[in-house]
Design a protein around this motif. Structure first.
Motif, PDB file in Angstrom:
ATOM      1  N   PHE A 279      12.967  19.428  10.192  1.00  0.00           N
ATOM      2  CA  PHE A 279      12.407  19.085   8.886  1.00  0.00           C
ATOM      3  C   PHE A 279      11.378  17.970   8.998  1.00  0.00           C
ATOM      4  O   PHE A 279      10.290  18.054   8.420  1.00  0.00           O
ATOM      5  N   TYR A 321      18.189  21.932   7.052  1.00  0.00           N
ATOM      6  CA  TYR A 321      18.325  21.547   5.644  1.00  0.00           C
ATOM      7  C   TYR A 321      19.208  20.315   5.459  1.00  0.00           C
ATOM      8  O   TYR A 321      18.899  19.441   4.637  1.00  0.00           O
ATOM      9  N   ILE A 324      17.626  16.811   5.462  1.00  0.00           N
ATOM     10  CA  ILE A 324      16.636  16.428   4.450  1.00  0.00           C
ATOM     11  C   ILE A 324      16.930  15.077   3.800  1.00  0.00           C
ATOM     12  O   ILE A 324      16.035  14.219   3.722  1.00  0.00           O
ATOM     13  N   ILE A 328      14.048  12.252   4.051  1.00  0.00           N
ATOM     14  CA  ILE A 328      13.205  12.042   2.869  1.00  0.00           C
ATOM     15  C   ILE A 328      13.252  10.599   2.404  1.00  0.00           C
ATOM     16  O   ILE A 328      12.309  10.106   1.756  1.00  0.00           O
ATOM     17  N   TYR A 363      21.455  23.784   2.834  1.00  0.00           N
ATOM     18  CA  TYR A 363      20.706  23.496   1.613  1.00  0.00           C
ATOM     19  C   TYR A 363      21.635  22.974   0.525  1.00  0.00           C
ATOM     20  O   TYR A 363      21.297  22.032  -0.197  1.00  0.00           O
ATOM     21  N   ALA A 366      22.443  19.376   1.271  1.00  0.00           N
ATOM     22  CA  ALA A 366      21.313  18.490   0.973  1.00  0.00           C
ATOM     23  C   ALA A 366      21.184  18.262  -0.525  1.00  0.00           C
ATOM     24  O   ALA A 366      20.989  17.127  -0.987  1.00  0.00           O
TER      25      ALA A 366
END
Length: 379
Positions: A279, A321, A324, A328, A363, A366
């Motif tokens: 990522f 995922y 993340i 981030i 996902y 996350a």
């Protein structure tokens, strides 16, 4: 739509998709003439913008240090969103609700795409389904200066209207102004993007960078003139650094842009790529470049992101995922993330969805992080 820089493979759908298109056409009726007689979703092109939406702005604005500002920038964390394709019955609400059930949370933001046909199916901003979803979610509307040749851009075939014509006001009366009035009537703030992945549209015949800037500013000025101040403007590029010079020329200027959007992927074995980028590796180069070369003043949106699978190691998607939230937090300008939940071809190696398996698990994990738990404003 997604990854235009990836090349023609994105648009070469196989018989599986063609069957789906046939079902759509059967359900929606034969496509009629669009703008200037072009083939497109002209089912309602004679009366664009009729039946204006109800004003959806309601309630009190969130307060406190984490409350979003007037440009929908959350004070803490980032919005968690997705693009979900319509189902074969041309419903958007059903697939969004089904997706939310899978991921164990409500989306903050739903991303949709429209053409400039003026037709009710794809050329009308704020459809009934969008209005329903927008009651307790943010909406992101992408408006393409094209007329699509099949429902919901299923095969990515289209007719360009041309930035030069947009800038000259050729479509103001018939297409642009009626749709602006629809957005104004909706009242609630929405994210709005004109010709997303614009750096990839030059080779498609849309025009020159200077013509795009003129078209963008013309559209922006029409919104202001007609009082549609609830549009929050997102200038979206692919972020492909091979288009760096073009992206610089395409920027309309800070006065015309509220957010900057980027669409970067880990394609791995898809679209003739070979390297696996985690990522961080898939997003940071463009993130850094945009801040340094376009504007460090604007919030950033990962307007499309996803990873292809690794057939030799299915768990790799889970890790991509689940990383993340940690990554981030080191990219503080990113204030919204929108997953592209659609395969880019019928080949399994190009399945970018997170509908099942390790991809869904990563996902879902996350999206459950507190960094992505914001109060969505109701106005």
């Amino acid at each position: 739509m997604n990854g235009r820089h990836a090349g023609p493979h994105k648009r070469a759908y196989t018989a599986v998709v063609l069957v789906a298109v046939a079902l759509l056409v059967a359900g929606l009726g034969v496509w009629a003439g669009g703008v200037d007689g072009t083939a497109g979703n002209g089912d309602d092109a004679r009366s664009p913008g009729r039946d204006l939406p109800r004003n959806a702005a309601s309630g009190e604005l969130p307060t406190g240090s984490c409350a979003p500002d007037e440009k929908l920038v959350a004070g803490c964390g980032a919005w968690w969103g997705a693009y979900i394709p319509y189902d074969r019955n041309s419903s958007l609400t059903k697939p969004v609700y089904a997706f939310e059930k899978k991921i164990g949370r409500k989306l903050d933001l739903v991303y949709t795409y429209h053409d400039m046909s003026g037709g009710k199916t794809d050329g009308e901003l704020l459809t009934a389904d969008e209005q329903e979803l927008g009651k307790d979610r943010l909406l992101m509307l992408a408006w393409e200066s094209t007329v699509w040749k099949e429902p919901h851009h299923a095969n990515y075939t289209e007719t360009q209207l041309g930035w030069k014509n947009i800038a000259a006001g050729k479509y103001d009366a018939k297409i642009i102004d009626p749709q602006i009035r629809r957005l104004k009537a909706y009242g609630k703030r929405v994210f709005f993007s004109f010709d997303q992945e614009v750096d990839a549209r030059i080779k498609e015949g849309a025009g020159t960078p200077a013509e795009y800037v003129a078209a963008y500013r013309h559209l922006y000025d029409r919104f202001r003139k007609l009082g549609a101040d609830n549009a929050v403007w997102v200038w979206t590029v692919s972020g492909y650094l091979g288009s760096a010079d073009a992206m610089k020329q395409l920027y309309p200027g800070d006065d015309y842009v509220d957010w900057i959007g980027m669409d970067q992927y880990n394609y791995f074995g898809c679209h003739d790529t070979t390297d696996w980028n985690d990522f961080d590796e898939s997003q940071r180069p463009t993130y850094d470049w945009l801040l340094e070369n376009i504007s460090a003043k604007k919030p950033l949106m990962m307007a499309e992101f996803a990873t292809a699978p690794d057939p030799a190691d299915p768990d790799r998607q889970r890790g991509w995922y689940s990383a993340i939230p940690g990554v981030i937090r080191t990219m503080p300008k990113v204030k919204a993330m929108v997953h592209w939940n659609r395969a880019t071809s019928a080949e399994a190696k190009c399945d970018l969805t997170v509908n099942e398996g390790p991809a869904l698990e990563g996902y879902r994990k996350a999206g459950g992080d507190r960094y992505f738990k914001q109060t969505v404003p109701s106005r």
